[in-house]
Design an enzyme around this catalytic site. Sequence first.
Site, mmCIF file in Angstrom:
data_model
loop_
_atom_site.group_PDB
_atom_site.id
_atom_site.type_symbol
_atom_site.label_atom_id
_atom_site.label_comp_id
_atom_site.label_asym_id
_atom_site.label_seq_id
_atom_site.Cartn_x
_atom_site.Cartn_y
_atom_site.Cartn_z
ATOM 1 N N GLN A 36 -1.238 -6.816 -15.283
ATOM 2 C CA GLN A 36 -0.800 -5.600 -15.971
ATOM 3 C C GLN A 36 0.549 -5.766 -16.370
ATOM 4 O O GLN A 36 1.181 -6.353 -16.115
ATOM 5 C CB GLN A 36 -1.248 -4.557 -14.849
ATOM 6 N N HIS A 67 2.345 9.649 -0.756
ATOM 7 C CA HIS A 67 2.494 8.679 0.144
ATOM 8 C C HIS A 67 1.908 9.309 1.439
ATOM 9 O O HIS A 67 1.213 8.921 2.264
ATOM 10 C CB HIS A 67 3.603 8.108 -0.108
ATOM 11 N N ASP A 91 3.722 -0.641 -4.284
ATOM 12 C CA ASP A 91 4.821 0.129 -4.233
ATOM 13 C C ASP A 91 5.433 0.343 -2.708
ATOM 14 O O ASP A 91 6.697 0.453 -2.558
ATOM 15 C CB ASP A 91 5.019 1.473 -4.857
ATOM 16 N N GLY A 143 -8.148 -7.335 -3.299
ATOM 17 C CA GLY A 143 -8.327 -6.412 -2.074
ATOM 18 C C GLY A 143 -9.962 -6.739 -1.786
ATOM 19 O O GLY A 143 -10.466 -6.357 -0.580
ATOM 20 N N ASP A 161 -5.380 2.595 -1.946
ATOM 21 C CA ASP A 161 -4.421 3.173 -2.472
ATOM 22 C C ASP A 161 -4.390 2.343 -3.849
ATOM 23 O O ASP A 161 -3.101 1.423 -3.989
ATOM 24 C CB ASP A 161 -2.802 3.097 -1.931
ATOM 25 N N SER A 162 -5.289 2.643 -4.871
ATOM 26 C CA SER A 162 -5.346 1.569 -5.946
ATOM 27 C C SER A 162 -5.085 2.503 -7.105
ATOM 28 O O SER A 162 -5.097 3.734 -7.203
ATOM 29 C CB SER A 162 -7.085 1.332 -5.988
HETATM 30 N N1 SAM Z 1 -0.689 6.048 -6.393
HETATM 31 C C1 SAM Z 1 -1.200 5.157 -7.515
HETATM 32 C C2 SAM Z 1 -2.369 5.818 -8.318
HETATM 33 O O1 SAM Z 1 -2.781 6.925 -7.469
HETATM 34 O O2 SAM Z 1 -2.811 5.376 -9.415
HETATM 35 C C3 SAM Z 1 -1.726 3.816 -7.175
HETATM 36 C C4 SAM Z 1 -0.336 3.211 -6.635
HETATM 37 S S1 SAM Z 1 -0.590 1.512 -5.980
HETATM 38 C C5 SAM Z 1 0.961 0.873 -6.767
HETATM 39 C C6 SAM Z 1 -1.677 0.773 -7.321
HETATM 40 C C7 SAM Z 1 -1.869 -0.681 -6.933
HETATM 41 O O3 SAM Z 1 -3.302 -1.129 -7.092
HETATM 42 C C8 SAM Z 1 -1.126 -1.612 -7.720
HETATM 43 O O4 SAM Z 1 -0.294 -2.197 -7.337
HETATM 44 C C9 SAM Z 1 -2.276 -2.537 -8.251
HETATM 45 O O5 SAM Z 1 -1.735 -4.160 -8.341
HETATM 46 C C10 SAM Z 1 -3.339 -2.662 -7.164
HETATM 47 N N2 SAM Z 1 -4.703 -2.951 -7.326
HETATM 48 C C11 SAM Z 1 -5.430 -2.956 -8.558
HETATM 49 N N3 SAM Z 1 -6.563 -3.674 -8.571
HETATM 50 C C12 SAM Z 1 -6.564 -4.445 -7.009
HETATM 51 C C13 SAM Z 1 -7.572 -5.056 -6.122
HETATM 52 N N4 SAM Z 1 -8.700 -5.636 -6.950
HETATM 53 N N5 SAM Z 1 -6.904 -5.668 -5.130
HETATM 54 C C14 SAM Z 1 -5.886 -5.116 -4.644
HETATM 55 N N6 SAM Z 1 -5.046 -4.348 -5.199
HETATM 56 C C15 SAM Z 1 -5.285 -3.758 -6.441
#
Ligand code: SAM
Length: 278
Positions: A36, A67, A91, A143, A161-162
């Site tokens: 990304q 959080h 994060d 994940g 938390d994706s």
């Molecule tokens: N609070 C934010 C929101 O509500 O949009 C989410 C924050 S967190 C940083 C989102 C995370 O999901 C990202 O770091 C991203 O890399 C992760 N992510 C996306 N797809 C994923 C997957 N298939 N497995 C694990 N992590 C994933």
Amino acid sequence: MKLNTDKWFTEIYPEDGCALSLEVSEKLHQEQTEFQSLEVYQTTAFGKLMLLDGCIMLTDRDNFIYHEMMTHPALYSHPNPKRVLIIGGGDCGCLREVLKHQDVNHVHQVDLDEAVTRASEKYFPDLCESNNDSRAVLSFTDGVEFVENAEADSYDLIIIDSVDPVGQAARLYSEDFYRACFNALADDGIMIAQSESPLFHKSLIESMQSRMVNVGYKSVTSLFFPQCTYPSGWWSASMALKGNKATENRKVDIETKYYNNDIHQAAQAVPQFMRNFA
Ligand code: SAM
């Protein structure tokens, strides 16, 4: 007032016909990771701002609400949570909140993209202050696959938390993934997923929660809370119980800025327009 566009970051929500702008003073970081685009800005009123694929992930000023609400209601709804899995959360804000609970003895954070954590360590060090806690394990992989390969009865709590349900993250909203989480949870386990905006994404919340019930979760509770830098400024989480009932009235015994025993109750109050399916 005339907008000086080079001093403002604007996230547009095309399907909702609205946008949010934050005044920015400097771009601090920009990279195209394996998964990304990742940017960090200094804003004039919200501290630092992280974007993934152009969408606001967090700001210094208001991330504490999200959080805290993605972690403490679920932890205090479980009788004795010890083993926690965080999917996404790169994060590290959720990780820090979970580790405030002394009874928790293992937290595994699995984010797809290591670059998010490295950028957070540099620009949001307060969120990463617990990363070296001996109870924490950080992995960088998908994940969905991680949970599919997890042993049964591995976790008491799974936090999803994706990012929004697009691209690599879309599978984190699927019935198969919720079933894999169900299987990895202990019998009294809880799964909580961020579930977007009640005002903008009601049908998504409805479909997420019906998928959770379809795979066997006994009940699903919606949690509502403000989150001013997310679309509509009003956010939700969906908390699914594998067991029969949540633990009631555990006293909040950690330091927080938003969450408390009253908020624990109030966040579960369902607005009338959300009741026709809850
Ligand atoms: N609070 C934010 C929101 O509500 O949009 C989410 C924050 S967190 C940083 C989102 C995370 O999901 C990202 O770091 C991203 O890399 C992760 N992510 C996306 N797809 C994923 C997957 N298939 N497995 C694990 N992590 C994933």
